[in-house]
Write a protein that holds these residues in place. Structure first.
Motif, PDB file in Angstrom:
ATOM      1  N   GLY A  32      37.942   1.799  29.962  1.00  0.00           N
ATOM      2  CA  GLY A  32      38.067   2.426  31.268  1.00  0.00           C
ATOM      3  C   GLY A  32      39.482   2.683  31.742  1.00  0.00           C
ATOM      4  O   GLY A  32      39.681   3.342  32.763  1.00  0.00           O
ATOM      5  N   LYS A  33      40.483   2.168  31.020  1.00  0.00           N
ATOM      6  CA  LYS A  33      41.869   2.349  31.434  1.00  0.00           C
ATOM      7  C   LYS A  33      42.644   3.165  30.408  1.00  0.00           C
ATOM      8  O   LYS A  33      42.321   3.179  29.216  1.00  0.00           O
ATOM      9  CB  LYS A  33      42.554   0.993  31.652  1.00  0.00           C
ATOM     10  CG  LYS A  33      42.004   0.242  32.851  1.00  0.00           C
ATOM     11  CD  LYS A  33      42.851  -0.969  33.192  1.00  0.00           C
ATOM     12  CE  LYS A  33      42.373  -1.631  34.469  1.00  0.00           C
ATOM     13  NZ  LYS A  33      43.218  -2.796  34.840  1.00  0.00           N
ATOM     14  N   ILE A  34      43.677   3.850  30.896  1.00  0.00           N
ATOM     15  CA  ILE A  34      44.514   4.670  30.019  1.00  0.00           C
ATOM     16  C   ILE A  34      45.355   3.751  29.138  1.00  0.00           C
ATOM     17  O   ILE A  34      46.087   2.893  29.637  1.00  0.00           O
ATOM     18  CB  ILE A  34      45.410   5.601  30.854  1.00  0.00           C
ATOM     19  CG1 ILE A  34      44.542   6.565  31.671  1.00  0.00           C
ATOM     20  CG2 ILE A  34      46.373   6.371  29.950  1.00  0.00           C
ATOM     21  CD1 ILE A  34      45.317   7.373  32.694  1.00  0.00           C
ATOM     22  N   ALA A  35      45.218   3.911  27.823  1.00  0.00           N
ATOM     23  CA  ALA A  35      45.940   3.064  26.875  1.00  0.00           C
ATOM     24  C   ALA A  35      47.142   3.765  26.262  1.00  0.00           C
ATOM     25  O   ALA A  35      48.170   3.133  25.998  1.00  0.00           O
ATOM     26  CB  ALA A  35      44.998   2.585  25.775  1.00  0.00           C
ATOM     27  N   LYS A  36      47.013   5.094  26.014  1.00  0.00           N
ATOM     28  CA  LYS A  36      48.111   5.852  25.413  1.00  0.00           C
ATOM     29  C   LYS A  36      48.121   7.262  25.969  1.00  0.00           C
ATOM     30  O   LYS A  36      47.069   7.852  26.214  1.00  0.00           O
ATOM     31  CB  LYS A  36      47.976   5.925  23.881  1.00  0.00           C
ATOM     32  CG  LYS A  36      48.113   4.597  23.167  1.00  0.00           C
ATOM     33  CD  LYS A  36      48.003   4.783  21.647  1.00  0.00           C
ATOM     34  CE  LYS A  36      48.142   3.460  20.919  1.00  0.00           C
ATOM     35  NZ  LYS A  36      48.054   3.616  19.442  1.00  0.00           N
ATOM     36  N   VAL A  37      49.322   7.800  26.165  1.00  0.00           N
ATOM     37  CA  VAL A  37      49.512   9.187  26.594  1.00  0.00           C
ATOM     38  C   VAL A  37      50.631   9.779  25.761  1.00  0.00           C
ATOM     39  O   VAL A  37      51.694   9.164  25.625  1.00  0.00           O
ATOM     40  CB  VAL A  37      49.887   9.286  28.093  1.00  0.00           C
ATOM     41  CG1 VAL A  37      50.029  10.748  28.500  1.00  0.00           C
ATOM     42  CG2 VAL A  37      48.866   8.571  28.968  1.00  0.00           C
ATOM     43  N   VAL A 364      35.582   9.079  35.420  1.00  0.00           N
ATOM     44  CA  VAL A 364      35.932   7.991  36.325  1.00  0.00           C
ATOM     45  C   VAL A 364      35.858   6.693  35.532  1.00  0.00           C
ATOM     46  O   VAL A 364      34.826   6.409  34.898  1.00  0.00           O
ATOM     47  CB  VAL A 364      34.998   7.930  37.547  1.00  0.00           C
ATOM     48  CG1 VAL A 364      35.334   6.717  38.414  1.00  0.00           C
ATOM     49  CG2 VAL A 364      35.106   9.207  38.375  1.00  0.00           C
ATOM     50  N   ASP A 365      36.944   5.945  35.534  1.00  0.00           N
ATOM     51  CA  ASP A 365      37.049   4.732  34.716  1.00  0.00           C
ATOM     52  C   ASP A 365      36.706   5.030  33.257  1.00  0.00           C
ATOM     53  O   ASP A 365      36.059   4.227  32.561  1.00  0.00           O
ATOM     54  CB  ASP A 365      36.131   3.630  35.250  1.00  0.00           C
ATOM     55  CG  ASP A 365      36.555   3.127  36.625  1.00  0.00           C
ATOM     56  OD1 ASP A 365      37.666   3.468  37.066  1.00  0.00           O
ATOM     57  OD2 ASP A 365      35.764   2.407  37.259  1.00  0.00           O
TER      58      ASP A 365
END
Length: 387
Positions: A32-37, A364-365
């Protein structure tokens, strides 16, 4: 643990007003969370439960409505309409923030009832996500008789904000001042009505009254619906650090003039965007996108900056762990593109041309909650889930 990859992204809008665009073509989400961009080529080996090919389109943070008059459930007694919050989600809004449950029929105005309503609404929306959208409900309306212990209890029970001051019986800085200090002491964000009278029972609020009260947010400086003068807004800009809210249900001329003034004064980080609906203007599912369009097409504000005002700026003011495409934050994301027939070649150029972008997918999430918006125009390019 859910693992989702968004790849083949054409443009990543960060939600950070200081750096509104990011380099890269991929976003990786874990639990649910951004790990890599960044660039997919730099991610190395990853395992995914779901891969979304964005087909060269634009990804933005989920938009945040900084000013929504919720009551309980997905219903507004102001316009006698059900499903309005889910409908706003289809306009790219993944988080809505209550500015006070003022429209509840028979709203209690004694201290015990006022406190109980705020706690009930906060807890109710903590358990209820209309269509998958997040709602921060239960912004307490200041009424006479509230004491410090009430704010301590409300904060402990999940109340995170004070609804716009001026809607309750507390209207002047002398009465509001101590309550504002108590609210801030316990971590609440404080909003205050600014400008002309809105509904019977509310009041006209000057820049000096806002200064003397010291809220975190000067609500609807472009009018709710009647605006303060530009000189009043300039006073708030020059003499305070208060966040300046621009709303859809306000004065369109002042929307442009305030934005131009904020560009000149280099204070774009202080602008947040809300709907201020439901109101006499109605229920406006695309209100946040329409304000973004207004700013990006009629003022020097860029589309990416306007999106940051409706995401990262608001998240900072309201202490939310979302609002940016940033590692560690909740993956509330919108995939959008130029609508069919637009002169724009992508979402940002379409917005700057004054066209509402087409919203194709919303997460969402990290979970897809909309696979095709029912409220925006159809997109030129459609993302798809890779089988």
């Amino acid at each position: 643990m859910s693992k989702v990859l968004l790849k083949n992204i054409g443009t990543i809008v960060s939600g950070d007003i200081a750096k509104p665009l990011l380099q890269g073509d991929a976003i990786y989400i874990e639990d649910g969370k951004i790990a890599k961009v960044g660039s997919l080529a730099d991610f190395g080996e990853i395992v995914c439960d779901c891969v979304i090919d964005c087909n060269g389109t634009t990804v933005t943070p989920g938009l945040i409505d900084s000013h929504c008059h919720t009551i309980l459930g997905d219903y507004t007694s102001r316009q006698n309409q059900a499903g309005y919050l889910e409908s706003e989600l289809h306009g790219g809004v993944t988080t809505m923030i209550s500015a006070g449950e003022v429209h509840l029929k028979g709203r209690p105005k004694d201290p015990a009832g006022t406190k109980a309503l705020a706690i009930l609404a906060a807890k109710s929306f903590n358990n209820f996500r209309p269509g998958g959208a997040k709602v921060q409900g239960g912004s307490v309306i200041l009424e006479k008789g509230l004491v410090r212990a009430d704010f301590e209890e409300m904060a402990r029970e999940g109340v995170r904000a004070v609804g716009e001051i001026g809607l309750g019986s507390i209207k002047n800085p002398e009465e509001a001042g101590p309550m504002v200090k108590w609210a801030k002491e316990f971590g609440m964000t404080v909003m205050m009505h600014t400008g002309g009278t809105s509904i019977p029972g509310s009041s006209t609020v000057t820049a000096q009254m806002v200064q003397d009260t010291d809220p975190d947010v000067a609500s609807h400086v472009n009018g709710g619906p009647t605006a303060a003068s530009l000189a009043e807004v300039e006073k708030l800009i020059n003499e305070t650090e208060i966040a300046l809210e621009i709303v859809h249900c306000g004065n369109p001329l002042m929307t442009s003039e305030v934005a131009k003034l904020c560009v000149e004064k280099k204070v774009l980080h202080r602008i947040i965007i809300g709907n201020d609906a439901p109101s006499g203007t109605g229920v406006v599912p695309l209100g946040i996108l329409r304000v973004i369009n207004h700013l990006a097409s009629l003022t020097p504000v860029t589309a990416a900056q306007a999106i940051a005002m409706a995401s990262g700026n608001t998240a900072r003011v309201h202490k939310l762990d979302t609002g940016k495409v940033q590692e560690g934050l909740w993956a509330d994301l919108v995939i959008m593109d130029a609508p069919m027939g637009s002169v724009g070649t992508d979402a940002l150029s379409a917005i700057e041309a004054g066209d509402i972008p087409g919203v194709s997918m919303i997460l969402v999430d990290g979970k897809m909650v909309v696979s095709k918006s029912r409220n925006t125009p159809p997109v030129t390019r459609m993302p798809f889930v890779v089988e």
